[in-house]
Design a protein around this motif. Sequence first.
Motif, PDB file in Angstrom:
ATOM      1  N   ALA A   1      -2.722  -1.017  -3.104  1.00 22.15           N
ATOM      2  CA  ALA A   1      -3.879  -1.041  -2.172  1.00 22.15           C
ATOM      3  C   ALA A   1      -3.984   0.299  -1.457  1.00 22.15           C
ATOM      4  CB  ALA A   1      -3.684  -2.179  -1.168  1.00 22.15           C
ATOM      5  N   THR A   2      -2.807   0.797  -0.993  1.00 21.96           N
ATOM      6  CA  THR A   2      -2.853   2.058  -0.242  1.00 21.96           C
ATOM      7  C   THR A   2      -3.325   3.193  -1.149  1.00 21.96           C
ATOM      8  OG1 THR A   2      -0.810   1.152   0.647  1.00 21.96           O
ATOM      9  CG2 THR A   2      -1.459   3.310   1.441  1.00 21.96           C
TER      10      THR A   2
ATOM     11  N   THR B   1     -10.994  -1.387   2.275  1.00 19.10           N
ATOM     12  CA  THR B   1     -10.212  -1.769   1.070  1.00 19.10           C
ATOM     13  C   THR B   1      -8.789  -2.106   1.469  1.00 19.10           C
ATOM     14  OG1 THR B   1     -11.486  -0.022   0.020  1.00 19.10           O
ATOM     15  CG2 THR B   1      -9.668  -0.949  -1.254  1.00 19.10           C
ATOM     16  N   LEU B   2      -8.209  -1.192   2.282  1.00 20.23           N
ATOM     17  CA  LEU B   2      -6.795  -1.416   2.669  1.00 20.23           C
ATOM     18  C   LEU B   2      -6.672  -2.739   3.416  1.00 20.23           C
ATOM     19  CD1 LEU B   2      -4.013  -0.137   2.575  1.00 20.23           C
ATOM     20  CD2 LEU B   2      -4.464   0.879   4.818  1.00 20.23           C
TER      21      LEU B   2
ATOM     22  N   THR C   1      -7.299  -5.930   1.129  1.00 21.44           N
ATOM     23  CA  THR C   1      -6.265  -6.267   0.125  1.00 21.44           C
ATOM     24  C   THR C   1      -4.883  -6.280   0.768  1.00 21.44           C
ATOM     25  OG1 THR C   1      -6.337  -3.927  -0.347  1.00 21.44           O
ATOM     26  CG2 THR C   1      -7.541  -5.354  -1.848  1.00 21.44           C
ATOM     27  N   GLY C   2      -4.513  -5.151   1.432  1.00 23.36           N
ATOM     28  CA  GLY C   2      -3.139  -5.037   1.918  1.00 23.36           C
ATOM     29  C   GLY C   2      -2.818  -6.038   3.000  1.00 23.36           C
TER      30      GLY C   2
ATOM     31  N   ALA D   1      -6.816  -7.626  -5.314  1.00 27.47           N
ATOM     32  CA  ALA D   1      -6.704  -6.231  -4.830  1.00 27.47           C
ATOM     33  C   ALA D   1      -7.539  -5.334  -5.741  1.00 27.47           C
ATOM     34  CB  ALA D   1      -5.245  -5.815  -4.847  1.00 27.47           C
TER      35      ALA D   1
ATOM     36  N   GLY E   1     -10.849  -4.134  -4.313  1.00 20.79           N
ATOM     37  CA  GLY E   1     -10.635  -2.697  -4.132  1.00 20.79           C
ATOM     38  C   GLY E   1     -11.616  -1.912  -4.994  1.00 20.79           C
TER      39      GLY E   1
ATOM     40  N   CYS F   1      -9.170   0.393 -11.884  1.00 17.61           N
ATOM     41  CA  CYS F   1      -9.288  -0.996 -11.372  1.00 17.61           C
ATOM     42  C   CYS F   1      -9.858  -1.909 -12.462  1.00 17.61           C
ATOM     43  CB  CYS F   1     -10.219  -1.021 -10.155  1.00 17.61           C
ATOM     44  SG  CYS F   1      -9.454  -0.309  -8.694  1.00 17.61           S
TER      45      CYS F   1
END
Lengths: 661, 513, 486, 112
Positions: free
Chosen positions: C90-91, C245-246, C249-250, C345, C349, C467
């Motif tokens: 994710a990062t 996004t982070l 997902t994260g 993710a 993402g 992705c």
Amino acid sequence: MDTTIAETGQLWPWLIPGLPLMGALLTGAMHLAGLRRPKNDDKATSKPLAANIAILAMAAAFAFSIKGFLALRGGEANILSTSYDWIPTGDFTVSWSLMIDHLSSLMTLVVTGVGLLIHIYAAGYMKGDTGYAKFFAYLNLFVAMMLMLVLSDNMVGTFVGWEGVGLCSYLLIGFWYKDSWRAEAAQKAFVVNRIGDAAFLLGMFILATTLGSLDYSAINSEASLLAKPELPWKLSLAALLLFGGACGKSAQIPLFVWLPDAMAGPTPVSALIHAATMVTSGVYLVVRLNPLFAAAPLVLTLIGAIGAATAFVAGTSALRQRDLKGVLAYSTVSQLGYMFLALGVGAFSSAIFHLVTHAFFKALLFLAAGSVIHGMNKEQDMHKMGGLKAHMPKTCLTFIAGAAALSGLPLMSGFFSKDEILAQAFAGGGVSLILWAVGLVTAAITATYTWRMVALVFFGKERFDKQAVHPHESGALMTTPLFVLALLSVGGGILGLPIVFHAPHILGEWLAPVVEPGQAILAAAHNGHLSHLTEWILLGVGAMIALGCAHLAFHAHRQGTQSDLAFETKHPELALSLSNAWGIDRAYQVMLVQPVMTAASAISTLFDLALIDGAVNGLGRFAQRLGQRVSRQASGHLGAYGLTIGGAACALAAIWMWIGA
Amino acid sequence: MPLLTLIVFTPLIGAILIALVPVREVRVLRGVSFGITLLTALLGFLVWQEFDPNQAAFQLTESRPWFELPGALAVNYSLGIDGISILLVSLTAFLMPLVLVSASQSITTRVREFLVWLLIMEAGMLGVFLATDIFLFYVFWEVSLVPLYFMLGIWGGERRLYATLKFFLFTLAGSLVMLVGVIALVYLSGTLDIAALTQWAGTQPLEVQGWLFAAFALAFAIKVPLLPFHTWLPDAHTEAPTAGSVILAGVLLKMGTYGLLRFGIAMFPLAALEASTLFMILGALGIIYGAFLAMAQTDVKRLIACSSVSHLGFVVLGMFALTGAGLRGSVLQMVNHGLSTGLLFLLIGMIYERRHSRELADYGGIAKVMPLFAFFFVFSVLSSVGLPGLNGFVGEWLILLGAFEASPVLTAVSVTGVIFGAVYLLRATRLMLFGEITHTENKTLSDLTPRELGVLTPICLLCLVIGVMPGPFIQRTEASLAVIEQRLDAARDQQAARVELDLPDDQKPESAR
Amino acid sequence: MSFESLQDLYLGAGPALAPLLWLTGGLLAVLIAEITPGLTRLRPAVVPAALLGAAWSAGQLIAEPSGLVLGGTFMGDSQTGAFTLIFLGATLLAWGQARHYYGQEEPFLGEHDALLITAPIGMILMAGAQDLIVFFIGLELLSIPLYCLAAFRRTRDDSVEAGLRYFILGAFGVTLFLMGAGLVYTTAGTLNIEGLGDALVALTTPLGSVGMALILASLLFKAGVAPFHLWVPDVYQGSPTPITTLMATGTKAAAFAFLLRLAPILPSEAGLPLGIIGVATLALGNLGALVQTDLKRLLAWSGIAHAGLLLLVISAAVSAAGTNQQAEILNAATSALLLYLLAYAFAAGGALGLVAWMEADGEDHTQLSRWQGLGSVRPGVAAGMTLFLLSLGGIPATGGFLGKWLAFSTAVRADMLPLAVLGALTSVIALGYYLRVIITMWMKPRPESWAIPSMNRPLAAFLAGFCAAMVLALGLIPGFVLGPLF
Amino acid sequence: MNVPTEHLLILSAILFAIGMGGFLLRRNMIVVLMSIELMLNAANLAFLAGARQHAALAGHWVAEGPVMVTFVIAVAAVEAAVGLALVIAFYRRKQTVSLDRLSPTGAASKAN
């Protein structure tokens, strides 16, 4: 399958239906090929070729029918064709297989014989028509299907022929499809036939499930077991349903409405399909399954009643028709009523005898009418005819011969066949006495409308305007078949002379083996036998009525249309209702067709679109609204967020505590 | 050689090829894609030949491990064909090249995408019929939805967005419930192979079979479509491009009936016995309701769509009669309906290209101007009305015979469907073909081109062959259907035994106490 | 505490802490590169290097898990390793999307990267925590960088407000957690999860249950599950897309990772209520998304829905506690969560990456209406977005389907059949809005007046491709992920 | 004189309630930050009460409580710093610290 039948598997019987089928394919191909060529050389040489191929095919089929007839005549047992497996249903397998026995060979003779004559006639009648090859393709296809119907040795094969002829009658009635009323008549014919076919299907399924096979030999032998009490109502129901199918095809009450409209087709078509062959398939079916029907006395009496009723209703309607072919159409329905009356009283062979003679004289009358219409360039209203005797002597002569046979003048074929039916009805005693009475009255009516027609068309003043219409005698191609049929109508009687004439009843003996099982069961029930004296009296009464009414009607209408018009002014509404068959057709239109159509549109708009679709779209909108409310909650006001989080935390704590306890 | 994998993946590889190949002109793209579908049709013919009619179990099977689900459940990529799926696979392989030829005229915008979606759909459909691993089946089941969604959405008529969304969500709701059913079935039985599942499910008591059957039956009922769930079909058909509606009517609807047979009746015989009356009633209602709907339509394509509801009512009626004739008739009728309705849609597509209108009122008397079209139109109407000698009759007759054994009353009702069928289809024929030419545009319509004839004739010939000689077609399904019938008989004994047990003690016969 | 005991405390922890060490090393490197003028050029390469290194070491951790370390406060098992891979993925995605994304804030990218690399450290701690203290530290290490990153675009109101909102509500959530932990600690006497598991009876006292409820509330808040979901749409929409996004997902993965740790110790009766909340969230999230016209907000609501489904999986694991299949169901739940979050993710993402990519052409590209007819102009981007949306919708041949299959199978095996069926039906609504986006892209004509988006960012293209490949791989050949996991 | 742990917990609960009240009701962001700090300290108190109780039970000094408190205090400081930075950024945009000035989001906000 009892072993008496000739060793199985001859190939040539397939030629009888096969040849007309080949003829149909050939002429059909020629028609489609003709379409590809540019329009201008429409009059190409292929015209007579198509007719010749069709006639050749018919002649060949006729020849093979005779071969079958002679083989059977020589004492051979029924001829079986090679059979091919068709539909495996898991319990039993339906197969393509034909059987020529006494009944079916007779039918093939009539179909191919009369068919051949009508094909020759049509070659002349249809000359200038653009769809010439197509017409003969359909005609040949029709004959092929009719032969399949009569020759098949199982009910499913018959059903193929049954719906096949329905299709061909649809195609031929709507042959001149440019006028939409003819297309509507064709559609009406097909749909009404289909109602009959639906009943036929159900009857077949009852037989299939109870008897385990659909071969005629199996059904007829099984049915004789019917005497035992354990299968009574099931097989009677099957018989009733099969009779329903027969009603549809042979235009009996309540399903006769399509036949008058079927006159929209070309006249040879009316002659072949709606007089001689297709409409008789109902009678053939009942005779073929005579043990089954004999074993259901209730159904038989019903058949008799409906036959008589149809005869009477159609007869009276024929009285008031102004259209030449209309009179003949209702007359056909009436005569078919006679045949079913005969079946009702158990006189299977006399029904077939009347079927054969009717085929001769009704085909003759239609063809003669056709030549009249041909001569009067498409004019069909009798009130606009008159005095054609001078212009069309041959047609007039043959027409009168046919009329004589139809009205049952003494010694004519019609006389013998109709009176045999009345005699059998009289012999039956009890209920069938009423049938006899109705039959007698209808005989009188028949004579009246027949000779009214003859008078209006051929005698009296010429009521057409000379400039527009020049009536002329038809060519040789059309008149020769007329003469042949005239001979058959006049001489046809010898096939079944009454016993009092001390001559063998040819047809009766010929059909004995087929009809015997049914007679046996019926004889067991009751057996009326006439003495010679009563026979003579009946013959006399019949002859007297026929001659009297004929004379009266002829002279009433000799001058012209005065008596018709007088009748209409005196009781107008009776005349109107009689002229369209007691208003039955209109009643169907109002009671059946309209409600179905409105129900359909109601279901489609109201129930389907509004209710189900409405519910589905409603669901979608409801989700949309719910979504609005949910997403509006996230309005950005922090205080509210904090509150919900705090509140939710407390709620969770409460749940946990509740769990803990 | 791995025939089944080949037949499924040729269209897929073809699709990828078409998507990526840099060629610009459309003619080459159409040629290549036609070649691919022809190759698939050839393979289909090979499968038809290789098929051994008297083997009931799955044939030509191929199986390769795919991956492992938690709980040590091995999902493997396995294909197989048996009596139930042979007819439908061959129908798909047979129809696709013809559909592609007919589509090549009508589709002029974004042709490459259209061909890609068409080929993916063929792969999806073949996959559904051939998959013998229930996970693979489910993947193909939903994957085959996406292409039609795009075809409907991009190349459809005016209300295409509404129609395509409705079609997708309707079918998806059913298949999601089926997903839960599949998962429960898999984890209860511990296997994913359809043959093993069928074996296991047969031994389960009615309670277990009941709700599993319900989950599967709901998804397939929506796809068939059975009565309350049918409203998506007329919209989807009316708005779909010709190729779309031919495939939708020809094959996609059959995935529902195929599912009902394979996952409903074959897998859960006890539950099928219980539900048979309900489904027969729904079938019969469908017949009458569809016919009435069709009678009221003015749009000819919508009319044919409603007739599909009626025809598939027949198939379900026959299938849930659970008799020999009923099963045979319904399997055959799936193919027949595909052919006759496919024909009708192709024809309407052809006339739509010339006249750009679907309203019956805009037509009339075109038999004069287009006799060949009239011939083919009447032929397909007769085939779909069930004229003996053509394919429709054989199926319909078997279905009605089978249904009669199960319940005479319902069959009597359904037989009226045969009459109404004649009414609405002949009405349409009359309004379109016969009568005077009222609209001036109709005077200049050109008749069928050789290409169009090339598309229609093979189907008509097949209709004739099935009508006259259905033997070889039904024979191929005999073995598998016989197995299903045995399972049903066994279930009937179980059911009889169970009924005995439920009786209160005093009425129980001596033996069962 | 002699030095030796300190030493052997850390000795065995080598492999378990390796990912953390990589990341902290990366952080330091970024800070040093930021300060020393000469090295600023190097900075863009540091973060991905650190992330990949951590990923490699996490892979090692999955291969041979080293179990409890740091005195039983951190569990270095393959589950933590797998979750670490998700966090790092994710990062990496967020980092890639952030390149060329910011206009004026370009010079502050140094701080951005530093904050960005601390977030996964917090996530890993949360995923592996066996002790509430370690979890608390992880929670803070994750939240505080995100507060700042959310407000990173100081020149735009919505970003600042998003940061502020996230901070205020986040802080409130943390206080709830702490209060809960305090109460739990007083009743159970220990902060270690194993200990809490043994002290189950204590936890049923009123005080103990309130404590557990508060902890759970803060976790559900962090995961964005209803009724704690209200902050999600605003914060996701406001903050810069890479950060969204982070967060999507994260953070979600970290919250559920710890929930998975807690599952065995929660009372099994709690399973049903959690399940009901889960299905409610699924329905709520889907309904909310149905009416959205902004893509980021739509994806935010869909994120809530996915969180609901994941909670259903957790509730299945919780309700199986104490039954004989507990180990089996827990194992199934773990693999379901991992695969689902991995697929989510890459799908979410990827989708947000495309939105970020399109935003380069104008702020309003987050509006759905601006994407009309994209299929005809930029088929690649439209195809990518279609694939991501189909995966989010759970259509087969994509990772999302397998995630949905595993999620529902866990629920079914814990015989929560009615909830599973209800969940299945509500997820039909999800397709309603995913299809609406697809319709807009492919089936509506693009007005001629609109310029064709420039789309010349190779890194973003590569990431989107990566992705898409991962989503397809998870759908078609999931063996490579499911295999090593158990 | 040993104060029973329940009293301490009640005090911590009261403090928490006050903090929560301030957090939910006050419109000024600074005050909100302060109330968050208050809630954190309430949690600290709860931890210490717990540690004291377990230390008395176990007969030796228990480390979890104080260790947790130290971390919480450190985190409180960091949160305060970040919070204030955010408030300043907001102030610079809107020249006010009132929570009501936060622009509405979602369907209500944009004309969509």
